[in-house]
Scaffold this motif. Structure first.
Motif, PDB file in Angstrom:
ATOM      1  N   GLY A 121      15.554  -0.738  38.761  1.00 32.57           N
ATOM      2  CA  GLY A 121      14.241  -0.438  38.211  1.00 32.57           C
ATOM      3  C   GLY A 121      13.421   0.470  39.116  1.00 32.57           C
ATOM      4  O   GLY A 121      12.774   1.421  38.651  1.00 32.57           O
ATOM      5  N   SER A 122      13.439   0.183  40.397  1.00 32.66           N
ATOM      6  CA  SER A 122      12.658   0.976  41.357  1.00 32.66           C
ATOM      7  C   SER A 122      13.134   2.417  41.402  1.00 32.66           C
ATOM      8  O   SER A 122      12.321   3.346  41.434  1.00 32.66           O
ATOM      9  CB  SER A 122      12.754   0.348  42.745  1.00 32.66           C
ATOM     10  OG  SER A 122      12.106   1.142  43.705  1.00 32.66           O
ATOM     11  N   PHE A 123      14.449   2.622  41.392  1.00 31.28           N
ATOM     12  CA  PHE A 123      14.982   3.979  41.479  1.00 31.28           C
ATOM     13  C   PHE A 123      14.611   4.780  40.236  1.00 31.28           C
ATOM     14  O   PHE A 123      14.260   5.963  40.330  1.00 31.28           O
ATOM     15  CB  PHE A 123      16.503   3.925  41.636  1.00 31.28           C
ATOM     16  CG  PHE A 123      17.132   5.260  41.919  1.00 31.28           C
ATOM     17  CD1 PHE A 123      17.112   5.795  43.194  1.00 31.28           C
ATOM     18  CD2 PHE A 123      17.729   5.991  40.900  1.00 31.28           C
ATOM     19  CE1 PHE A 123      17.680   7.037  43.456  1.00 31.28           C
ATOM     20  CE2 PHE A 123      18.302   7.220  41.150  1.00 31.28           C
ATOM     21  CZ  PHE A 123      18.276   7.742  42.429  1.00 31.28           C
ATOM     22  N   ARG A 124      14.662   4.156  39.067  1.00 30.48           N
ATOM     23  CA  ARG A 124      14.278   4.865  37.845  1.00 30.48           C
ATOM     24  C   ARG A 124      12.802   5.247  37.870  1.00 30.48           C
ATOM     25  O   ARG A 124      12.434   6.360  37.479  1.00 30.48           O
ATOM     26  CB  ARG A 124      14.578   3.987  36.632  1.00 30.48           C
ATOM     27  CG  ARG A 124      16.064   3.842  36.326  1.00 30.48           C
ATOM     28  CD  ARG A 124      16.297   2.775  35.278  1.00 30.48           C
ATOM     29  NE  ARG A 124      17.700   2.708  34.870  1.00 30.48           N
ATOM     30  CZ  ARG A 124      18.220   1.731  34.145  1.00 30.48           C
ATOM     31  NH1 ARG A 124      17.433   0.729  33.734  1.00 30.48           N
ATOM     32  NH2 ARG A 124      19.493   1.738  33.820  1.00 30.48           N
ATOM     33  N   ARG A 125      11.952   4.329  38.342  1.00 35.94           N
ATOM     34  CA  ARG A 125      10.521   4.654  38.429  1.00 35.94           C
ATOM     35  C   ARG A 125      10.278   5.792  39.413  1.00 35.94           C
ATOM     36  O   ARG A 125       9.424   6.663  39.185  1.00 35.94           O
ATOM     37  CB  ARG A 125       9.733   3.412  38.843  1.00 35.94           C
ATOM     38  CG  ARG A 125       9.622   2.356  37.742  1.00 35.94           C
ATOM     39  CD  ARG A 125       8.623   1.280  38.111  1.00 35.94           C
ATOM     40  NE  ARG A 125       9.042   0.512  39.284  1.00 35.94           N
ATOM     41  CZ  ARG A 125       9.811  -0.562  39.247  1.00 35.94           C
ATOM     42  NH1 ARG A 125      10.267  -1.001  38.075  1.00 35.94           N
ATOM     43  NH2 ARG A 125      10.137  -1.213  40.347  1.00 35.94           N
ATOM     44  N   ALA A 161      10.951  12.072  30.823  1.00 37.08           N
ATOM     45  CA  ALA A 161      10.777  10.810  31.549  1.00 37.08           C
ATOM     46  C   ALA A 161      11.616   9.706  30.907  1.00 37.08           C
ATOM     47  O   ALA A 161      12.198   8.864  31.610  1.00 37.08           O
ATOM     48  CB  ALA A 161       9.300  10.420  31.569  1.00 37.08           C
ATOM     49  N   LEU A 162      11.697   9.699  29.576  1.00 41.43           N
ATOM     50  CA  LEU A 162      12.549   8.710  28.901  1.00 41.43           C
ATOM     51  C   LEU A 162      14.004   8.881  29.322  1.00 41.43           C
ATOM     52  O   LEU A 162      14.734   7.894  29.498  1.00 41.43           O
ATOM     53  CB  LEU A 162      12.430   8.857  27.385  1.00 41.43           C
ATOM     54  CG  LEU A 162      11.167   8.305  26.728  1.00 41.43           C
ATOM     55  CD1 LEU A 162      11.243   8.505  25.213  1.00 41.43           C
ATOM     56  CD2 LEU A 162      11.004   6.817  27.044  1.00 41.43           C
ATOM     57  N   ARG A 163      14.436  10.143  29.485  1.00 41.18           N
ATOM     58  CA  ARG A 163      15.813  10.384  29.916  1.00 41.18           C
ATOM     59  C   ARG A 163      16.051   9.785  31.300  1.00 41.18           C
ATOM     60  O   ARG A 163      17.071   9.117  31.526  1.00 41.18           O
ATOM     61  CB  ARG A 163      16.099  11.882  29.929  1.00 41.18           C
ATOM     62  CG  ARG A 163      17.482  12.231  30.449  1.00 41.18           C
ATOM     63  CD  ARG A 163      17.688  13.736  30.523  1.00 41.18           C
ATOM     64  NE  ARG A 163      17.658  14.358  29.197  1.00 41.18           N
ATOM     65  CZ  ARG A 163      17.811  15.656  28.994  1.00 41.18           C
ATOM     66  NH1 ARG A 163      17.982  16.480  30.045  1.00 41.18           N
ATOM     67  NH2 ARG A 163      17.789  16.153  27.770  1.00 41.18           N
ATOM     68  N   TYR A 164      15.128  10.004  32.211  1.00 39.56           N
ATOM     69  CA  TYR A 164      15.300   9.467  33.568  1.00 39.56           C
ATOM     70  C   TYR A 164      15.096   7.954  33.597  1.00 39.56           C
ATOM     71  O   TYR A 164      15.618   7.274  34.470  1.00 39.56           O
ATOM     72  CB  TYR A 164      14.348  10.163  34.540  1.00 39.56           C
ATOM     73  CG  TYR A 164      14.748  11.596  34.816  1.00 39.56           C
ATOM     74  CD1 TYR A 164      16.005  11.896  35.316  1.00 39.56           C
ATOM     75  CD2 TYR A 164      13.879  12.650  34.544  1.00 39.56           C
ATOM     76  CE1 TYR A 164      16.395  13.209  35.539  1.00 39.56           C
ATOM     77  CE2 TYR A 164      14.251  13.969  34.774  1.00 39.56           C
ATOM     78  CZ  TYR A 164      15.511  14.243  35.267  1.00 39.56           C
ATOM     79  OH  TYR A 164      15.904  15.541  35.490  1.00 39.56           O
ATOM     80  N   ARG A 165      14.327   7.448  32.630  1.00 38.10           N
ATOM     81  CA  ARG A 165      14.159   5.994  32.546  1.00 38.10           C
ATOM     82  C   ARG A 165      15.475   5.318  32.187  1.00 38.10           C
ATOM     83  O   ARG A 165      15.678   4.139  32.504  1.00 38.10           O
ATOM     84  CB  ARG A 165      13.090   5.688  31.481  1.00 38.10           C
ATOM     85  CG  ARG A 165      12.756   4.207  31.334  1.00 38.10           C
ATOM     86  CD  ARG A 165      12.051   3.683  32.558  1.00 38.10           C
ATOM     87  NE  ARG A 165      11.740   2.268  32.465  1.00 38.10           N
ATOM     88  CZ  ARG A 165      12.593   1.293  32.735  1.00 38.10           C
ATOM     89  NH1 ARG A 165      13.828   1.572  33.114  1.00 38.10           N
ATOM     90  NH2 ARG A 165      12.216   0.037  32.625  1.00 38.10           N
ATOM     91  N   ARG A 166      16.378   6.052  31.551  1.00 38.15           N
ATOM     92  CA  ARG A 166      17.680   5.499  31.172  1.00 38.15           C
ATOM     93  C   ARG A 166      18.793   5.916  32.142  1.00 38.15           C
ATOM     94  O   ARG A 166      19.971   5.817  31.809  1.00 38.15           O
ATOM     95  CB  ARG A 166      18.038   5.950  29.754  1.00 38.15           C
ATOM     96  CG  ARG A 166      17.090   5.443  28.678  1.00 38.15           C
ATOM     97  CD  ARG A 166      17.655   5.692  27.292  1.00 38.15           C
ATOM     98  NE  ARG A 166      17.719   7.124  26.999  1.00 38.15           N
ATOM     99  CZ  ARG A 166      16.767   7.800  26.373  1.00 38.15           C
ATOM    100  NH1 ARG A 166      15.662   7.175  25.967  1.00 38.15           N
ATOM    101  NH2 ARG A 166      16.874   9.089  26.134  1.00 38.15           N
TER     102      ARG A 166
END
Length: 382
Positions: free
Chosen positions: A266-270, A190-195
């Motif tokens: 932000g929305s796309f990362r979430r 999830a951290l990877r996709y958060r970045r």
């Protein structure tokens, strides 16, 4: 259809398609339209009430499954004919509501509040659970390496006595094992996709869309299938594509793409993280069902009983006049344990192996990015 109405048709269709696919930040300045939400809720409630009628026929009237399905099917057909002939769709929907209330009152009189929960409330939860399960399974099935991983990880341990003894004794510890096995790798993934570099993903999506031969069909289908407050005759496909192409020619694509990325960052990362957890749930469910069926087919109850030192728990299923026995303990706990192991392995491989990482990235990031860019640029061009 006048040209102004045609452009309005395109704009409303694109805005609704964006909202439906959770890209509503790109059209938040458009007037709010609750058509899609209303449509989903009304359809969900209608089918839940129909399911409640079927459950009531099974529980209270004690019909067989085939008889209940036949009666409910005939009821739906008659209502559809009535609504299609008279155009009184509200009357047909009201009749379903009245029937649901009437069956609820009868259940309350016969069996009290518990009876109402079983025949009139539980079907709503069952339908919602079925829809959610179907969606996460569809998402999980899009990862081509899921079942091979599950098969490789779980098949050999399935044939060993130690696993069955553990499954028989594990009890409440299964939740702790699942937390330890799944939470850390999911957290790091999830951290990877958060970045996620949203700008780079959207730029790559645009290049793929330009090279694709299906872009036109996907865009027009999204516009025409978008829910609308009033039924409208769509313009011709040629006109819509010509209008969108002309608008696109006058668009400053790099600037608009940067604007879309800025609004959606932000929305796309979430959403990527949300899809990751949905995928993990779907992978665990799909693996669990697969392992249970594999264990049921490959391991006789007598062998399992010899391994664990006592008889296997069985339950009898009667369905449509057919009765058979299914194993419960320890088959279900073994399947759940191996489903956790398979899902953990899939997530761990995604963290360490490019092949699995690329497969997950395609489902969780690349395809949604293509849909966002496709619909977003078309909407911005108008």
């Amino acid at each position: 259809m006048a040209q102004a109405d045609s452009v309005r048709y395109l704009r409303i269709g694109l805005a609704q398609a964006l909202r439906k696919e959770h890209f509503g930040r790109l059209c938040k300045d458009e007037p709010a339209d609750w058509t899609h939400l209303g449509s989903v809720l009304s359809q969900g409630m209608t089918w839940s009430m129909v399911l409640a009628l079927a459950v009531w026929l099974l529980v209270r009237i004690e019909l067989t499954l085939l008889q209940a399905v036949g009666m409910v099917g005939a009821f739906i057909l008659l209502l559809a004919l009535f609504a299609g002939t008279t155009k009184r769709f509200g009357v047909a929907a009201s009749f379903i509501v009245v029937l649901w209330v009437a069956t609820g009152v009868q259940s309350f009189v016969v069996a009290g509040l518990a009876g109402v929960v079983v025949t009139n409330i539980l079907p709503f939860a069952l339908l919602a659970l079925a829809v959610w399960t179907w969606r996460v399974l569809i998402l999980a099935s899009e990862v081509p390496l899921l079942l091979p991983v599950a098969l490789v990880v779980v098949f050999l341990p399935l044939l060993t006595q130690d696993l069955w003894v553990l499954g028989d004794e594990i009890g409440d510890q299964l939740a702790s094992i699942a937390a330890v096995a799944l939470v850390p790798p999911l957290f790091f993934l999830a951290l990877r996709y958060r970045r996620t570099d949203v700008e780079a993903q959207f730029s790559g999506a645009l290049e793929r869309l330009r090279a694709s031969t299906t872009t036109k069909g996907e865009l027009l289908e999204a516009i025409k299938s978008a829910p609308r407050e009033h039924a409208e005759e769509p313009p011709s496909d040629d006109w819509m594509w010509s209008r969108l192409s002309d608008a696109y020619e006058g668009l400053d694509v790099p600037e608009e793409l940067a604007h879309i990325a800025e609004r959606m960052r932000g929305s796309f990362r979430r959403q990527c993280i949300y899809r990751l957890f949905r995928l993990a749930a779907g992978a665990a469910t799909l693996s669990g069902v697969f392992v249970y069926l594999l264990a049921w087919a490959a391991i006789p109850e007598s062998t399992s009983a010899r391994w664990i030192g006592h008889s296997v728990g069985m339950t009898e299923i009667s369905f449509a006049g057919i009765s058979f026995e299914m194993p419960i303990a320890p088959y279900i706990s073994v399947a759940a344990l191996l489903a956790v192991v398979a899902t953990s392995a899939l997530v761990a491989f995604a963290l360490t192996e490019d092949q699995y990482s690329d497969a997950l990235g395609e489902v969780l990031v690349s395809r949604p990015a293509e849909r966002c860019v496709l619909l977003g640029l078309a909407f911005r061009s108008l």
